[in-house]
Design a protein around this motif. Structure first.
Motif, PDB file in Angstrom:
ATOM      1  N   THR A  23     141.486 -50.456 -52.082  1.00  0.00           N
ATOM      2  CA  THR A  23     142.466 -50.962 -51.122  1.00  0.00           C
ATOM      3  C   THR A  23     143.867 -50.954 -51.736  1.00  0.00           C
ATOM      4  O   THR A  23     144.832 -50.528 -51.103  1.00  0.00           O
ATOM      5  CB  THR A  23     142.087 -52.381 -50.653  1.00  0.00           C
ATOM      6  N   GLN A  24     143.969 -51.400 -52.963  1.00  0.00           N
ATOM      7  CA  GLN A  24     145.258 -51.387 -53.660  1.00  0.00           C
ATOM      8  C   GLN A  24     145.727 -49.952 -53.896  1.00  0.00           C
ATOM      9  O   GLN A  24     146.916 -49.645 -53.735  1.00  0.00           O
ATOM     10  CB  GLN A  24     145.146 -52.118 -54.997  1.00  0.00           C
ATOM     11  N   PHE A  25     144.794 -49.076 -54.275  1.00  0.00           N
ATOM     12  CA  PHE A  25     145.129 -47.676 -54.540  1.00  0.00           C
ATOM     13  C   PHE A  25     145.624 -46.997 -53.264  1.00  0.00           C
ATOM     14  O   PHE A  25     146.541 -46.187 -53.315  1.00  0.00           O
ATOM     15  CB  PHE A  25     143.921 -46.954 -55.141  1.00  0.00           C
ATOM     16  N   GLU A  26     145.026 -47.332 -52.137  1.00  0.00           N
ATOM     17  CA  GLU A  26     145.480 -46.791 -50.856  1.00  0.00           C
ATOM     18  C   GLU A  26     146.937 -47.173 -50.614  1.00  0.00           C
ATOM     19  O   GLU A  26     147.754 -46.330 -50.222  1.00  0.00           O
ATOM     20  CB  GLU A  26     144.613 -47.323 -49.717  1.00  0.00           C
ATOM     21  N   LYS A  27     147.267 -48.426 -50.852  1.00  0.00           N
ATOM     22  CA  LYS A  27     148.624 -48.909 -50.595  1.00  0.00           C
ATOM     23  C   LYS A  27     149.651 -48.248 -51.507  1.00  0.00           C
ATOM     24  O   LYS A  27     150.729 -47.879 -51.060  1.00  0.00           O
ATOM     25  CB  LYS A  27     148.683 -50.422 -50.740  1.00  0.00           C
ATOM     26  N   ILE A  28     149.322 -48.095 -52.780  1.00  0.00           N
ATOM     27  CA  ILE A  28     150.317 -47.540 -53.697  1.00  0.00           C
ATOM     28  C   ILE A  28     150.374 -46.012 -53.678  1.00  0.00           C
ATOM     29  O   ILE A  28     151.407 -45.443 -53.995  1.00  0.00           O
ATOM     30  CB  ILE A  28     150.138 -48.063 -55.147  1.00  0.00           C
ATOM     31  N   SER A  29     149.288 -45.366 -53.271  1.00  0.00           N
ATOM     32  CA  SER A  29     149.283 -43.896 -53.228  1.00  0.00           C
ATOM     33  C   SER A  29     149.653 -43.345 -51.859  1.00  0.00           C
ATOM     34  O   SER A  29     150.094 -42.208 -51.743  1.00  0.00           O
ATOM     35  CB  SER A  29     147.909 -43.349 -53.628  1.00  0.00           C
ATOM     36  N   GLY A  30     149.419 -44.153 -50.817  1.00  0.00           N
ATOM     37  CA  GLY A  30     149.661 -43.673 -49.457  1.00  0.00           C
ATOM     38  C   GLY A  30     148.563 -42.760 -48.945  1.00  0.00           C
ATOM     39  O   GLY A  30     148.724 -42.110 -47.919  1.00  0.00           O
ATOM     40  N   ILE A  31     147.436 -42.720 -49.639  1.00  0.00           N
ATOM     41  CA  ILE A  31     146.297 -41.891 -49.241  1.00  0.00           C
ATOM     42  C   ILE A  31     145.272 -42.796 -48.566  1.00  0.00           C
ATOM     43  O   ILE A  31     144.923 -43.859 -49.087  1.00  0.00           O
ATOM     44  CB  ILE A  31     145.665 -41.176 -50.453  1.00  0.00           C
ATOM     45  N   ASN A  32     144.774 -42.368 -47.426  1.00  0.00           N
ATOM     46  CA  ASN A  32     143.803 -43.130 -46.653  1.00  0.00           C
ATOM     47  C   ASN A  32     142.628 -43.552 -47.527  1.00  0.00           C
ATOM     48  O   ASN A  32     142.102 -42.764 -48.316  1.00  0.00           O
ATOM     49  CB  ASN A  32     143.338 -42.262 -45.477  1.00  0.00           C
ATOM     50  N   ARG A  33     142.193 -44.807 -47.357  1.00  0.00           N
ATOM     51  CA  ARG A  33     141.089 -45.352 -48.161  1.00  0.00           C
ATOM     52  C   ARG A  33     139.806 -44.550 -47.988  1.00  0.00           C
ATOM     53  O   ARG A  33     139.042 -44.353 -48.936  1.00  0.00           O
ATOM     54  CB  ARG A  33     140.851 -46.816 -47.800  1.00  0.00           C
TER      55      ARG A  33
END
Length: 78
Positions: A23-33
């Motif tokens: 979830t955090q990685f989605e937010k910082i990368s902008g790539i769909n979870r």
């Protein structure tokens, strides 16, 4: 890690080291979870585009091109 390690293993290690969840990685990368999950958890994993690879690298404070060697090695073997 050796050059023969997978792109996926490098990303997973970085996420673990930095204590970042999907979830955090989605937010910082902008790539769909869902894309991240399919890339990191599916067997076989979903393919990664160069654009996504660069976005993941930036999100993990790594330089553009961080995993190109592993990416090319993996794609040449297929």
């Amino acid at each position: 890690m050796s050059p023969l390690d997978t792109v996926r293993s490098h990303i997973e290690q970085e996420l673990q080291d930095k204590k970042i969840n999907l979830t955090q990685f989605e937010k910082i990368s902008g790539i769909n979870r869902g894309v991240l999950s399919a890339t990191l958890n599916s067997n076989p994993p979903r393919s990664i585009s160069i654009n996504q690879l660069d976005r993941m690298a930036a999100a993990l404070d790594r330089p553009e091109g961080w995993l190109y060697e592993q990416y090319v090695y993996r794609n040449v073997l297929i």
